[in-house]
Scaffold this motif. Structure first.
Motif, mmCIF file in Angstrom:
data_model
loop_
_atom_site.group_PDB
_atom_site.id
_atom_site.type_symbol
_atom_site.label_atom_id
_atom_site.label_comp_id
_atom_site.label_asym_id
_atom_site.label_seq_id
_atom_site.Cartn_x
_atom_site.Cartn_y
_atom_site.Cartn_z
ATOM 1 N N ASN A 44 0.915 -1.198 -0.041
ATOM 2 C CA ASN A 44 -0.124 0.225 0.020
ATOM 3 C C ASN A 44 0.966 1.125 -0.011
ATOM 4 O OD1 ASN A 44 -2.277 -1.768 0.194
ATOM 5 N ND2 ASN A 44 -2.209 -1.717 2.093
ATOM 6 N N ALA A 45 0.929 2.096 1.027
ATOM 7 C CA ALA A 45 1.643 3.488 0.920
ATOM 8 C C ALA A 45 2.570 3.187 2.106
ATOM 9 C CB ALA A 45 0.689 4.640 1.199
ATOM 10 N N SER A 46 3.197 2.103 2.563
ATOM 11 C CA SER A 46 4.240 1.868 3.503
ATOM 12 C C SER A 46 5.342 0.854 3.073
ATOM 13 C CB SER A 46 3.310 1.510 4.664
ATOM 14 O OG SER A 46 2.672 2.129 5.057
ATOM 15 N N ALA A 47 6.315 1.095 3.780
ATOM 16 C CA ALA A 47 7.390 0.155 3.674
ATOM 17 C C ALA A 47 7.202 -0.788 4.750
ATOM 18 C CB ALA A 47 8.804 0.520 3.700
ATOM 19 N N VAL A 48 7.107 -2.194 4.636
ATOM 20 C CA VAL A 48 6.887 -3.068 5.680
ATOM 21 C C VAL A 48 7.988 -4.074 5.748
ATOM 22 C CG1 VAL A 48 5.296 -5.028 6.119
ATOM 23 C CG2 VAL A 48 4.458 -3.098 4.920
ATOM 24 N N ALA A 49 8.616 -4.326 6.800
ATOM 25 C CA ALA A 49 9.686 -5.302 7.080
ATOM 26 C C ALA A 49 9.238 -6.774 7.053
ATOM 27 C CB ALA A 49 10.299 -5.042 8.656
ATOM 28 N N LEU A 50 9.776 -7.672 6.461
ATOM 29 C CA LEU A 50 9.208 -8.963 6.515
ATOM 30 C C LEU A 50 9.989 -9.875 7.616
ATOM 31 C CD1 LEU A 50 8.681 -9.687 2.731
ATOM 32 C CD2 LEU A 50 6.941 -8.830 4.322
ATOM 33 N N THR A 51 9.226 -10.949 8.155
ATOM 34 C CA THR A 51 9.791 -11.951 8.832
ATOM 35 C C THR A 51 10.741 -12.488 7.781
ATOM 36 O OG1 THR A 51 8.364 -13.553 8.766
ATOM 37 C CG2 THR A 51 8.236 -12.055 10.336
ATOM 38 N N MET A 52 11.765 -13.524 8.313
ATOM 39 C CA MET A 52 12.490 -14.331 7.728
ATOM 40 C C MET A 52 11.715 -15.352 6.698
ATOM 41 S SD MET A 52 15.754 -15.087 6.428
ATOM 42 C CE MET A 52 16.592 -14.338 7.795
ATOM 43 N N TYR A 53 10.707 -16.072 7.280
ATOM 44 C CA TYR A 53 9.991 -16.757 6.694
ATOM 45 C C TYR A 53 9.044 -16.231 5.427
ATOM 46 C CZ TYR A 53 6.157 -20.110 5.222
ATOM 47 O OH TYR A 53 5.291 -20.865 4.805
ATOM 48 N N GLU A 54 8.495 -14.987 5.814
ATOM 49 C CA GLU A 54 7.781 -14.059 4.871
ATOM 50 C C GLU A 54 8.813 -13.684 3.765
ATOM 51 O OE1 GLU A 54 4.553 -11.698 7.267
ATOM 52 O OE2 GLU A 54 6.417 -11.125 7.286
ATOM 53 N N MET A 55 10.263 -13.317 3.922
ATOM 54 C CA MET A 55 10.987 -13.013 2.983
ATOM 55 C C MET A 55 11.547 -14.043 2.069
ATOM 56 S SD MET A 55 15.116 -12.120 3.423
ATOM 57 C CE MET A 55 15.585 -13.430 2.420
ATOM 58 N N LEU A 56 11.575 -15.355 2.591
ATOM 59 C CA LEU A 56 11.743 -16.668 1.797
ATOM 60 C C LEU A 56 10.652 -16.641 0.680
ATOM 61 C CD1 LEU A 56 13.435 -18.843 4.392
ATOM 62 C CD2 LEU A 56 14.706 -17.774 2.457
ATOM 63 N N SER A 57 9.511 -16.518 1.096
ATOM 64 C CA SER A 57 8.307 -16.649 0.215
ATOM 65 C C SER A 57 8.427 -15.682 -0.756
ATOM 66 C CB SER A 57 6.943 -16.800 1.245
ATOM 67 O OG SER A 57 6.005 -17.022 0.269
ATOM 68 N N TYR A 58 8.569 -14.427 -0.388
ATOM 69 C CA TYR A 58 8.369 -13.319 -1.230
ATOM 70 C C TYR A 58 9.522 -13.237 -2.338
ATOM 71 C CZ TYR A 58 8.075 -8.421 -2.824
ATOM 72 O OH TYR A 58 7.845 -7.488 -3.598
ATOM 73 N N THR A 59 10.732 -13.759 -1.879
ATOM 74 C CA THR A 59 11.757 -13.824 -2.926
ATOM 75 C C THR A 59 11.515 -15.043 -3.967
ATOM 76 O OG1 THR A 59 13.000 -15.023 -1.473
ATOM 77 C CG2 THR A 59 13.431 -12.483 -1.486
ATOM 78 N N LYS A 60 10.850 -15.978 -3.119
ATOM 79 C CA LYS A 60 10.780 -17.202 -4.170
ATOM 80 C C LYS A 60 9.560 -16.755 -5.284
ATOM 81 C CE LYS A 60 9.260 -21.915 -4.321
ATOM 82 N NZ LYS A 60 8.656 -22.948 -3.534
ATOM 83 N N ASP A 61 8.637 -16.178 -5.185
ATOM 84 C CA ASP A 61 7.722 -15.691 -5.887
ATOM 85 C C ASP A 61 8.153 -14.543 -6.767
ATOM 86 O OD1 ASP A 61 5.922 -17.562 -4.669
ATOM 87 O OD2 ASP A 61 4.961 -15.897 -3.385
ATOM 88 N N ASN A 62 8.989 -13.707 -6.281
ATOM 89 C CA ASN A 62 9.619 -12.580 -7.239
ATOM 90 C C ASN A 62 10.661 -12.784 -7.859
ATOM 91 O OD1 ASN A 62 7.490 -10.242 -6.814
ATOM 92 N ND2 ASN A 62 7.659 -11.311 -4.860
ATOM 93 N N TRP A 63 11.668 -13.648 -7.644
ATOM 94 C CA TRP A 63 12.928 -13.542 -8.145
ATOM 95 C C TRP A 63 13.223 -15.184 -8.789
ATOM 96 C CZ3 TRP A 63 12.520 -10.048 -4.318
ATOM 97 C CH2 TRP A 63 12.985 -8.698 -4.660
#
Length: 68
Positions: free
Chosen positions: A48-67
């Motif tokens: 949305n209009a914010s920067a959000v820090a992800l947990t390690m688990y969220e980061m792994l999932s996010y990077t898998k989906d995006n890179w």
């Protein structure tokens, strides 16, 4: 300035608004070291209009989906 983004300053109702236009996403995830938190490594996304820090688990999932 940078080839990855453009910065624009707009005056609205006597206030300066800054817009940042991202031209291209990073080719790899970018992890920062936060000096305010003992240089802990953090990974942020825009949500949305914010920067959000992800947990390690969220980061792994996010990077898998995006890179991968």
């Amino acid at each position: 300035m940078s080839s990855k983004f453009e910065v624009e300053f707009i005056e609205i109702d006597a206030k300066t608004i800054v817009t940042i236009h991202i031209k291209d996403k990073a080719s790899n995830p970018v992890i920062i070291k936060n000096p305010e938190k003992n240089n802990n490594e953090e990974f942020y996304i825009r949500r949305n209009a914010s920067a959000v820090a992800l947990t390690m688990y969220e980061m792994l999932s996010y990077t898998k989906d995006n890179w991968e």
